[in-house]
Design an enzyme around this catalytic site. Structure first.
Site, PDB file in Angstrom:
ATOM      1  N   ILE A   1      59.859  21.408  57.964  1.00 14.22           N
ATOM      2  CA  ILE A   1      60.567  22.622  57.556  1.00 14.22           C
ATOM      3  C   ILE A   1      60.400  23.713  58.605  1.00 14.22           C
ATOM      4  CG2 ILE A   1      60.706  24.428  55.782  1.00 14.22           C
ATOM      5  CD1 ILE A   1      59.252  22.301  53.916  1.00 14.22           C
ATOM      6  N   CYS A   2      61.498  24.389  58.917  1.00 16.46           N
ATOM      7  CA  CYS A   2      61.450  25.549  59.801  1.00 16.46           C
ATOM      8  C   CYS A   2      61.636  26.798  58.930  1.00 16.46           C
ATOM      9  CB  CYS A   2      62.556  25.463  60.857  1.00 16.46           C
ATOM     10  SG  CYS A   2      62.552  26.854  62.001  1.00 16.46           S
ATOM     11  N   LEU A   3      60.523  27.460  58.624  1.00 15.99           N
ATOM     12  CA  LEU A   3      60.545  28.660  57.796  1.00 15.99           C
ATOM     13  C   LEU A   3      59.384  29.542  58.235  1.00 15.99           C
ATOM     14  CD1 LEU A   3      61.853  30.112  55.338  1.00 15.99           C
ATOM     15  CD2 LEU A   3      60.178  28.927  53.901  1.00 15.99           C
TER      16      LEU A   3
ATOM     17  N   ASN B   1      67.634  23.624  58.486  1.00 13.45           N
ATOM     18  CA  ASN B   1      66.253  24.057  58.681  1.00 13.45           C
ATOM     19  C   ASN B   1      65.216  23.054  58.172  1.00 13.45           C
ATOM     20  OD1 ASN B   1      67.974  26.769  57.739  1.00 13.45           O
ATOM     21  ND2 ASN B   1      66.968  26.844  59.746  1.00 13.45           N
TER      22      ASN B   1
END
Length: 195
Positions: A88-90, A80
């Site tokens: 960032i993938c959040l 992620n």
């Protein structure tokens, strides 16, 4: 407009229990509250254990009504997090952000993400494929990256701090800058002089 008093309160709160939470925030640019540097200690029992991960944090004018922009400065091998640029993938850094959340909760969420990757919603497809197809190789690569990029050499840090403080820079600023440049005294001096 940026709520400066809220940001200052959040900084105090975040740094109050750093030893327990494993997260902290400093001001690499002195008094500039729109550009911060977060630190996350790698969670125990993960390939990131023992690492110190630096996060670039930028607060837009609408914070806390818009999420902070966060990006890993420290290279990290994680589904992620982009292995190329630290993106960032959040969800809470995007559409699930709420003004009730804080910088500390965002950093704690990133720390939790290190503990529990979500390879089905990756930022880095290559890492996600390795995670799903060859988990042991993923763990080995993530540990190697942690050893290579996230271990801050503490040997000699105090001497470097003392030298830079003797030049007239404030100790807390010096420590933050040295941490951001992973102990590189020359890079720290350059940053301190340009700031």
């Amino acid at each position: 407009m940026l709520d400066r008093s809220r940001v200052q309160k959040e900084l105090v709160e975040c740094n109050r229990d750093t030893a327990i939470s494993g997260v902290s925030i400093n001001l690499p640019d002195g008094a500039n509250l729109t550009h911060l540097c977060g630190t996350i200690i790698g969670p125990i029992g993960t390939p990131y254990e023992g690492g110190t991960f630096l996060i670039d944090i930028q607060l837009l004018g609408e914070y806390p009504f818009e999420p902070p922009k966060m990006q890993f400065i420290t290279k990290v091998w994680h589904p992620n997090i982009s292995s190329q640029n630290g993106a960032i993938c959040l969800d809470i850094l995007k559409d699930q952000w709420s003004p009730a959340l804080t910088l500390k909760t965002a950093l704690l969420s990133l720390q939790a993400l290190l503990s529990a990757p979500a390879p089905d919603d990756p930022q880095d497809a290559v890492v996600a494929q390795q995670y799903l197809r060859d988990y042991q190789k993923f763990v080995g690569t993530a540990r190697h990256w942690t050893e290579t990029f996230a271990k801050i050499a503490s040997i000699g840090i105090d001497e470097k701090v003392n030298k830079l403080v003797e030049m007239g820079f404030p100790e807390d600023v010096v420590r933050g800058v040295l941490e951001a440049v992973k102990g590189d005294e020359n890079a720290a001096l350059e940053k301190l002089c340009s700031g």
